[in-house]
Design a protein around this motif. Structure first.
Motif, PDB file in Angstrom:
ATOM      1  N   VAL A 160      -5.675   2.645 -11.026  1.00  0.00           N
ATOM      2  CA  VAL A 160      -5.949   3.984 -11.200  1.00  0.00           C
ATOM      3  C   VAL A 160      -4.686   4.863 -11.117  1.00  0.00           C
ATOM      4  O   VAL A 160      -4.735   6.006 -11.732  1.00  0.00           O
ATOM      5  N   LYS A 161      -3.890   4.459 -10.077  1.00  0.00           N
ATOM      6  CA  LYS A 161      -2.758   5.142  -9.828  1.00  0.00           C
ATOM      7  C   LYS A 161      -1.729   5.081 -10.982  1.00  0.00           C
ATOM      8  O   LYS A 161      -1.027   6.110 -11.657  1.00  0.00           O
ATOM      9  N   ARG A 168       0.746  -1.081  -0.129  1.00  0.00           N
ATOM     10  CA  ARG A 168      -0.096  -0.127   0.008  1.00  0.00           C
ATOM     11  C   ARG A 168       0.992   1.327   0.060  1.00  0.00           C
ATOM     12  O   ARG A 168       0.183   2.343  -0.212  1.00  0.00           O
ATOM     13  N   PRO A 189      -8.741  -1.721  -7.626  1.00  0.00           N
ATOM     14  CA  PRO A 189      -8.719  -0.347  -8.533  1.00  0.00           C
ATOM     15  C   PRO A 189      -7.467   0.328  -7.982  1.00  0.00           C
ATOM     16  O   PRO A 189      -7.051   1.284  -8.850  1.00  0.00           O
ATOM     17  N   TYR A 190      -6.722   0.097  -7.015  1.00  0.00           N
ATOM     18  CA  TYR A 190      -5.746   1.035  -6.492  1.00  0.00           C
ATOM     19  C   TYR A 190      -4.694   1.196  -7.246  1.00  0.00           C
ATOM     20  O   TYR A 190      -4.317   2.286  -7.583  1.00  0.00           O
ATOM     21  N   LYS A 236      -8.166   8.780  -8.670  1.00  0.00           N
ATOM     22  CA  LYS A 236      -7.504   8.142  -7.959  1.00  0.00           C
ATOM     23  C   LYS A 236      -7.485   8.578  -6.472  1.00  0.00           C
ATOM     24  O   LYS A 236      -7.495   7.779  -5.449  1.00  0.00           O
ATOM     25  N   LEU A 251      -7.975  14.327 -19.237  1.00  0.00           N
ATOM     26  CA  LEU A 251      -7.883  12.840 -18.787  1.00  0.00           C
ATOM     27  C   LEU A 251      -7.152  12.640 -17.509  1.00  0.00           C
ATOM     28  O   LEU A 251      -7.493  12.081 -16.573  1.00  0.00           O
ATOM     29  N   SER A 252      -5.953  13.365 -17.500  1.00  0.00           N
ATOM     30  CA  SER A 252      -5.082  13.358 -16.113  1.00  0.00           C
ATOM     31  C   SER A 252      -5.840  13.988 -14.889  1.00  0.00           C
ATOM     32  O   SER A 252      -5.739  13.523 -14.071  1.00  0.00           O
ATOM     33  N   LEU A 265      -5.522  15.273 -23.174  1.00  0.00           N
ATOM     34  CA  LEU A 265      -4.534  14.526 -22.329  1.00  0.00           C
ATOM     35  C   LEU A 265      -4.763  15.230 -20.942  1.00  0.00           C
ATOM     36  O   LEU A 265      -4.585  14.624 -19.819  1.00  0.00           O
ATOM     37  N   VAL A 274      -2.950  -3.628  -0.858  1.00  0.00           N
ATOM     38  CA  VAL A 274      -4.236  -3.261  -1.339  1.00  0.00           C
ATOM     39  C   VAL A 274      -4.354  -4.146  -2.652  1.00  0.00           C
ATOM     40  O   VAL A 274      -3.386  -4.291  -3.360  1.00  0.00           O
ATOM     41  N   VAL A 277      -8.490   3.858   1.693  1.00  0.00           N
ATOM     42  CA  VAL A 277      -7.310   3.299   2.768  1.00  0.00           C
ATOM     43  C   VAL A 277      -6.312   4.262   3.483  1.00  0.00           C
ATOM     44  O   VAL A 277      -5.596   3.719   4.156  1.00  0.00           O
ATOM     45  N   LEU A 324       2.180  10.739 -20.925  1.00  0.00           N
ATOM     46  CA  LEU A 324       1.816  10.962 -22.358  1.00  0.00           C
ATOM     47  C   LEU A 324       1.689  12.531 -22.534  1.00  0.00           C
ATOM     48  O   LEU A 324       1.945  12.813 -23.963  1.00  0.00           O
ATOM     49  N   ALA A 384      -1.123   9.059 -17.945  1.00  0.00           N
ATOM     50  CA  ALA A 384      -1.679   9.993 -18.690  1.00  0.00           C
ATOM     51  C   ALA A 384      -0.682  11.329 -18.582  1.00  0.00           C
ATOM     52  O   ALA A 384      -0.568  12.055 -19.628  1.00  0.00           O
ATOM     53  N   CYS A 385      -0.127  11.271 -17.485  1.00  0.00           N
ATOM     54  CA  CYS A 385       0.827  12.629 -17.227  1.00  0.00           C
ATOM     55  C   CYS A 385       2.156  12.328 -18.222  1.00  0.00           C
ATOM     56  O   CYS A 385       2.641  13.206 -18.789  1.00  0.00           O
ATOM     57  N   LEU A 442      -8.388  11.463 -14.154  1.00  0.00           N
ATOM     58  CA  LEU A 442      -7.822  10.274 -13.548  1.00  0.00           C
ATOM     59  C   LEU A 442      -7.242  10.720 -12.134  1.00  0.00           C
ATOM     60  O   LEU A 442      -7.292  10.050 -11.211  1.00  0.00           O
ATOM     61  N   TYR A 443      -6.668  11.935 -11.983  1.00  0.00           N
ATOM     62  CA  TYR A 443      -6.174  12.370 -10.549  1.00  0.00           C
ATOM     63  C   TYR A 443      -7.208  12.416  -9.801  1.00  0.00           C
ATOM     64  O   TYR A 443      -7.044  11.684  -8.570  1.00  0.00           O
ATOM     65  N   VAL A 500     -10.345   6.912  -4.912  1.00  0.00           N
ATOM     66  CA  VAL A 500     -10.474   5.542  -4.726  1.00  0.00           C
ATOM     67  C   VAL A 500      -9.646   5.146  -3.592  1.00  0.00           C
ATOM     68  O   VAL A 500      -9.739   4.418  -2.598  1.00  0.00           O
ATOM     69  N   TRP A 501      -8.471   5.916  -3.272  1.00  0.00           N
ATOM     70  CA  TRP A 501      -7.210   5.664  -2.353  1.00  0.00           C
ATOM     71  C   TRP A 501      -7.958   6.408  -1.087  1.00  0.00           C
ATOM     72  O   TRP A 501      -7.350   6.271   0.007  1.00  0.00           O
ATOM     73  N   TYR A 541       4.962   6.922  -6.548  1.00  0.00           N
ATOM     74  CA  TYR A 541       4.867   7.421  -8.157  1.00  0.00           C
ATOM     75  C   TYR A 541       5.880   6.770  -8.869  1.00  0.00           C
ATOM     76  O   TYR A 541       5.905   6.477 -10.150  1.00  0.00           O
ATOM     77  N   GLY A 548      -2.802   4.347 -14.119  1.00  0.00           N
ATOM     78  CA  GLY A 548      -3.176   5.261 -15.227  1.00  0.00           C
ATOM     79  C   GLY A 548      -3.033   6.716 -15.152  1.00  0.00           C
ATOM     80  O   GLY A 548      -2.972   7.360 -16.151  1.00  0.00           O
ATOM     81  N   PHE A 549      -3.462   7.294 -13.883  1.00  0.00           N
ATOM     82  CA  PHE A 549      -3.196   8.773 -13.903  1.00  0.00           C
ATOM     83  C   PHE A 549      -1.675   9.095 -14.349  1.00  0.00           C
ATOM     84  O   PHE A 549      -1.546  10.042 -14.823  1.00  0.00           O
TER      85      PHE A 549
END
Lengths: 408, 279
Positions: free
Chosen positions: A243-244, A38, A239-240, B271, B263-264, B260, A235, B278, A253, A250-251, B267-268, B274-275, A42, A246-247
């Protein structure tokens, strides 16, 4: 790939299929239920980014190969035809060319991260060595791809790099002739480079599967460098982690797109827009930026054979890292001395990269030698000794404790 | 294991020997180059576009001056009518094509010269590189990719800022400087036979005689008929010739960037949501 999957397909058709080939369960256990520490930061998203880059390179490469002609008289023209006459050809080519650079940029971050956090240590030695193999394959693939353009830099890079093998005593010249398929870099060379440039990415993809397999057997390392002890320490991947990852993909990209659309020729050399001409040697022969540190190591040594051995040694030494580092503590976070030597080593790597682009004269040679010496000393002297002398900081009791501690 | 030791020992020995030997490496002849002045180009920056009138003037200079020595054979004549280019109509491009004589075979296989068609590439002034070299001393470079095949060293740290400022005009700046760089050689500088002094050419001796001078080409649109104007126009034309999809590229880039960044951002926040369970 780790533990038994609890995957139960909903639909009857998928249940029927799952009984015969449990690929759904494999995907579920590897990329959905798979427990990830967990506390991953990055820097851990670059594995996913690299997989994406390999995919982008293979897809753009396959389409480019539909329009490219591997012949000394036609290669340069076919590349320019892609840029001018093929629909979105400029986008394909700029994506592929800059994609190679982005691929290396990501792999360097991935490697620095692995070294800083001790990701090569038991039980991840095989995982690490597979990574070194992927890196070697990437270097070969990238080099041959650069040659395919058949501009001046392509031709002379091919000449210089293949000539390295002539340093081998006795059989060197025979090997070089065999590599060329003739007595100079020519059409047979271009043809085999094209063939191998198409083949090797699929070899890389195969080793990547092994790399991920080994990762899922040993489990991921993490910034604390301690193994998960309870369910509280992990975890589920989805999705943990998805999604992290994925984010950050994208950055990444955004950076990639900046190069493709706004500065597509920034990383290339202008001479490569001049068709290859064996009769004219360019004023300077410079490799792509991602090979520059190794080029600097090669040129820092006056003897050709030893220079070539140092060049290959500087990469192969990475494979021995799990045994050269004697420290019981994995993560650099708890190793105050290692941390300093590590950053010094990063500076040496970047410094060598800068020196690789400079002419081999005066102060540049002296600096190249000092950095080369430190590059090897880091692996051969610093890492073996640190394990015995370094006083490490106390490790947290568990991953969840380290997360809570960091938040306080 | 022995293998590894041998490699390490060899490498270590090489390093020590290298350091002891000192800086014996021969100094590479780095020719001094005067940095060209940075010009303002309509095609620079994230929203850069070619100026159609400028490209048409540049094409006129290419056709009347450059093309008597330089080939540009990667371009089809019809591409003059492509979107994002000089803005000729398809009919105009076809008319321009018809003014060229193209070597071909007739239906009996006999060599003929016919009028050009838009799909034909610009014909070269010399049949081959050897003929071009024999007529000019050295073969004049093909102009198709010239604006991307020239440049100059930006140096540290400028080259890093170039990523952010999107400086991709080293080639055009250099070509423009060369066209304006013909001067009297300074005292004590001997220009060898067949050479011409140019302030911006590396080593200052260029084989090409000064190609453009004030009043040489007649403009139909009232633009000043000066070297300053000619050099800008023909350079812009050469940039288009080398990078004909630049306008499409930058326009697509802007759309991709917006996508982009959105999208970022999404997604941020996903994220974070979701997080939050936890953390």
């Amino acid at each position: 790939m780790s533990g038994n999957s609890t995957y139960q397909p909903q639909s009857k058709v998928l249940q029927w299929f799952e009984k015969r080939l449990p690929i759904g369960g494999l995907i579920h256990s590897s990329f959905v239920a798979y427990p990830t520490p967990r506390n991953l930061n990055y820097w851990w998203t670059f594995g996913g980014i690299l997989t994406m880059m390999l995919g982008i390179q293979i897809i753009t490469g396959i389409v480019l190969a539909m329009h490219y002609t591997p012949h000394v008289d036609l290669a340069f023209k076919s590349v320019e035809a892609i840029m001018r006459d093929v629909n979105y050809g400029w986008l394909l080519r700029y994506t592929h060319a800059n994609g190679a650079a982005m691929f290396f940029f990501a792999v360097y971050i991935h490697m620095f991260r692995g070294i800083y956090y001790g990701s090569y240590k038991e039980p991840r030695e095989v995982l690490w060595i597979l990574g070194v193999i992927i890196y070697l394959l990437m270097m070969a693939t990238g080099f041959m791809g650069y040659v395919l353009v058949w501009g001046q830099m392509s031709f002379w890079a091919a000449t210089v790099i293949t000539n390295l093998f002539s340093a081998i005593p006795g059989v060197g010249d025979t090997i070089v002739t065999w590599l060329w398929g003739g007595y100079a870099v020519g059409n047979p060379t271009l043809n085999r480079f094209f063939s191998l440039h198409y083949l090797l990415p699929f070899v890389i993809a195969g080793v990547v599967v092994l790399h991920i397999w080994a990762l899922h057997v040993a489990g991921q390392n993490n910034p604390a460098g301690i193994e998960p002890k309870s369910e509280k320490d992990t975890v589920p991947f989805t999705p943990y982690a998805t999604v992290k990852d994925g984010f950050f993909m994208a950055c990444f990209l955004i950076l990639f797109a900046w190069f493709i659309f706004y500065v597509p020729n920034f990383l290339g050399h202008p001479d490569n827009y001049i068709p290859a001409n064996p009769a004219v040697t360019p004023a300077e022969i410079v490799p792509e930026w991602y090979y520059l540190p190794f080029y600097a190591i090669l040129r820092s040594i006056p003897d050709k054979l030893i220079g070539v051995l140092a060049l290959f040694g500087s990469i192969l030494i990475l494979a021995f890292l799990p045994w050269l580092d004697t420290s019981k503590v994995r993560s650099g976070r708890y190793r105050p001395l290692f941390k300093q030597f590590f950053w010094l080593w990063v500076i040496a790597c970047i410094g060598l990269g800068w020196l690789g682009s400079k002419p081999p004269e005066g102060i540049y040679v002296i600096l190249s030698r000092l950095f080369t010496l430190y590059y090897f000393a880091f692996f051969l002297i610093v890492l073996p000794l640190l394990g015995f002398f370094e006083k490490t900081k106390p490790l947290p009791n568990s991953i969840s404790e380290s997360v809570l501690g960091a938040k306080a | 294991m022995t293998n590894k030791r041998t490699i390490i020992a060899l490498a270590a020995a090489g390093l020590v020997a290298g350091l002891v030997a000192g800086t014996a490496a021969p100094a590479a002849a780095q020719e001094h180059q005067v940095p060209p002045p940075a010009m303002k180009w309509s095609f620079a920056g994230p929203f850069g576009k070619y100026d159609e009138a400028q490209l048409q003037r540049g094409f006129k200079i290419y056709k009347e001056v450059c093309s008597s020595c330089h080939s540009m054979d990667l371009l089809s004549i019809g591409s003059l009518a492509d979107a994002g280019g000089p803005g000729f109509t398809a009919a105009q491009a076809a008319a321009i094509a018809a003014t060229y004589k193209i070597a071909d075979l007739d239906d009996k296989g006999q060599p003929i010269e016919r009028a050009g068609r838009p799909a034909d590439h610009f014909p070269a002034p010399f049949p081959n590189a050897a003929a071009a070299a024999a007529a000019n001393g050295v073969a004049p470079p093909d102009m198709s990719t010239l604006a991307k095949a020239r440049g100059y060293q930006r140096g540290f740290p400028t080259f890093l800022f170039d990523i952010v400022t999107q400086y991709q005009e080293a080639g055009p700046d250099y070509i423009h400087a060369i066209l304006n760089g013909y001067k009297e050689a300074p005292k004590g500088f001997t220009v060898p036979a067949g050479g011409h002094y140019n302030e911006y050419f590396p080593g200052h001796v260029i084989a090409m005689p000064q190609p453009l001078a004030d009043g040489q080409v007649t403009y139909d649109d009232g633009s000043p008929q000066t070297l300053a104007q000619y050099s800008k126009d023909v350079t812009a034309f050469l940039m288009w010739a080398a990078e004909p999809k630049l306008v499409q590229r930058k326009r697509t880039g802007f759309q991709v960037m917006i996508f982009l960044i959105l999208l970022s951002g999404l997604l941020y926040f996903t994220k974070k949501k979701v997080w939050s369970a936890v953390h």
